[in-house]
Design a protein around this motif. Structure first.
Motif, short mmCIF file in Angstrom:
data_model
loop_
_atom_site.label_atom_id
_atom_site.label_comp_id
_atom_site.label_asym_id
_atom_site.label_seq_id
_atom_site.Cartn_x
_atom_site.Cartn_y
_atom_site.Cartn_z
N ILE A 53 -10.66 12.11 26.41
CA ILE A 53 -11.59 11.91 27.55
C ILE A 53 -12.25 10.55 27.45
CG2 ILE A 53 -13.80 12.66 28.53
CD1 ILE A 53 -12.93 15.57 27.76
N LEU A 54 -12.74 10.21 26.27
CA LEU A 54 -13.44 8.93 26.09
C LEU A 54 -12.50 7.75 26.34
CD1 LEU A 54 -15.65 9.70 22.95
CD2 LEU A 54 -16.21 10.02 25.38
N ALA A 55 -11.26 7.85 25.84
CA ALA A 55 -10.29 6.77 26.03
C ALA A 55 -9.90 6.63 27.50
CB ALA A 55 -9.05 7.02 25.17
N GLU A 56 -9.72 7.74 28.19
CA GLU A 56 -9.36 7.68 29.62
C GLU A 56 -10.48 7.03 30.43
OE1 GLU A 56 -8.32 11.65 30.90
OE2 GLU A 56 -6.76 11.80 29.36
N ARG A 99 -10.22 -1.36 22.37
CA ARG A 99 -11.42 -0.56 22.62
C ARG A 99 -11.04 0.88 22.97
NH1 ARG A 99 -15.53 -2.09 20.32
NH2 ARG A 99 -16.70 -0.72 21.67
N LEU A 100 -9.86 1.05 23.59
CA LEU A 100 -9.40 2.40 23.94
C LEU A 100 -9.14 3.20 22.67
CD1 LEU A 100 -6.91 1.63 26.86
CD2 LEU A 100 -9.38 2.02 26.96
N GLU A 101 -8.55 2.57 21.68
CA GLU A 101 -8.28 3.27 20.42
C GLU A 101 -9.57 3.61 19.68
OE1 GLU A 101 -5.52 4.86 19.17
OE2 GLU A 101 -5.02 4.41 21.25
N ILE A 102 -10.51 2.71 19.75
CA ILE A 102 -11.82 2.98 19.13
C ILE A 102 -12.45 4.20 19.81
CG2 ILE A 102 -14.18 2.10 18.86
CD1 ILE A 102 -12.88 -0.70 18.46
N ALA A 103 -12.40 4.24 21.14
CA ALA A 103 -12.96 5.38 21.88
C ALA A 103 -12.20 6.66 21.53
CB ALA A 103 -12.88 5.11 23.39
N GLY A 148 -25.64 14.10 9.24
CA GLY A 148 -25.15 13.80 10.57
C GLY A 148 -25.74 12.52 11.10
N ILE A 149 -25.32 12.20 12.31
CA ILE A 149 -25.83 11.02 12.98
C ILE A 149 -25.86 11.30 14.49
CG2 ILE A 149 -23.55 9.93 13.06
CD1 ILE A 149 -25.06 7.21 12.71
N TRP A 150 -26.92 10.88 15.11
CA TRP A 150 -27.11 11.03 16.56
C TRP A 150 -26.57 9.76 17.20
CZ3 TRP A 150 -32.55 12.54 18.79
CH2 TRP A 150 -32.54 12.47 20.19
N ARG A 151 -25.54 9.92 18.02
CA ARG A 151 -24.95 8.78 18.71
C ARG A 151 -25.10 8.96 20.21
NH1 ARG A 151 -21.75 5.71 15.26
NH2 ARG A 151 -21.09 6.73 13.35
N THR A 152 -25.23 7.85 20.92
CA THR A 152 -25.22 7.91 22.38
C THR A 152 -24.14 6.96 22.88
OG1 THR A 152 -27.07 6.37 22.42
CG2 THR A 152 -27.58 8.69 22.77
N GLY A 153 -24.51 5.74 23.19
CA GLY A 153 -23.56 4.80 23.77
C GLY A 153 -23.37 5.07 25.25
N TRP A 154 -22.62 4.20 25.89
CA TRP A 154 -22.46 4.29 27.34
C TRP A 154 -21.76 5.56 27.78
CZ3 TRP A 154 -17.72 4.46 29.73
CH2 TRP A 154 -16.61 4.01 29.00
N PHE A 155 -20.97 6.18 26.90
CA PHE A 155 -20.29 7.42 27.26
C PHE A 155 -21.27 8.52 27.66
CE2 PHE A 155 -17.04 5.67 24.26
CZ PHE A 155 -16.03 5.50 25.20
N ALA A 156 -22.44 8.51 27.02
CA ALA A 156 -23.44 9.55 27.31
C ALA A 156 -23.95 9.48 28.74
CB ALA A 156 -24.61 9.44 26.33
N PHE A 157 -23.82 8.32 29.36
CA PHE A 157 -24.37 8.13 30.70
C PHE A 157 -23.30 8.00 31.77
CE2 PHE A 157 -27.12 6.47 27.41
CZ PHE A 157 -28.27 7.20 27.64
#
Length: 184
Positions: A61-64, A75-79, A129-138
């Motif tokens: 989903i993130l890569a798409e 960047r797609l592979e990172i996602a 754990g770690i709390w991550r957001t980034g642009w995907f969250a929005f």
């Protein structure tokens, strides 16, 4: 671990391996999240769990979405690989409900408190754990792929597992640098 010690020494750890919390431990983590402040008893949260192969589905989903946005191939592979950085990811969603006394922001903050409580519970149980957001969250395309409504908002992705390495202790901060007494 003592509650005050946990609060004063909380830290995130991005290097996580198996095992992730499961069974009663995971249930305890969710129960901690459900104790977050909740004005109006709206319970404005949803927790979407990705573990095992489901992490690959989240990565797809993130890569798409990154591809549709025009990101470079690297960047797609990172996602795509982002959800593989931990054995479990819990997407915490603010399920915002119309209410004349509890505005959207307050409900989103409540969901953020739930996420923080869940991370603290995981630490208390010996996980990390770690709390991550980034642009995907929005991104509304991510929201749609996860079946969220137009009023829902992802407040974060909680990556959980067992610490692979110990992280350095965070520096002490002087409260006086952040506190102001009104009128003084």
């Amino acid at each position: 671990m003592d509650a005050l010690e946990l609060l004063l020494n909380r830290h995130s750890n991005p290097r996580l391996i198996e095992p992730a919390p499961a069974g009663e431990q995971l249930d305890t983590i969710f129960k901690a999240g459900l104790r977050a402040p909740d004005h109006g008893a709206l319970t404005p949260w949803e927790f979407i769990v990705f573990e095992g192969e489901q992490r690959h589905a989240l990565g797809d989903i993130l890569a798409e979405v990154a591809q549709a946005k025009g990101d470079a191939p690297e960047r797609l592979e990172i996602a795509r690989n982002a959800p593989l950085r931990a054995p479990m990811i819990i997407t915490v969603v603010a399920k915002v409900k119309p209410h004349d006394k509890v505005p959207q922001l307050e409900q989103e903050i409540s969901a953020g408190c739930a996420l923080m409580a869940m991370q603290m519970a995981a630490l208390a149980l010996g996980f990390n754990g770690i709390w991550r957001t980034g642009w995907f969250a929005f991104d509304r395309n991510v929201h749609q792929a996860l079946g969220l409504s137009d009023t829902d908002q992802i407040v974060g992705f909680l990556y959980l597992g067992t610490a692979q390495v110990e992280v350095r202790k965070l520096p002490e901060r002087d409260p006086a640098q952040f506190v102001r007494y009104f009128g003084k």
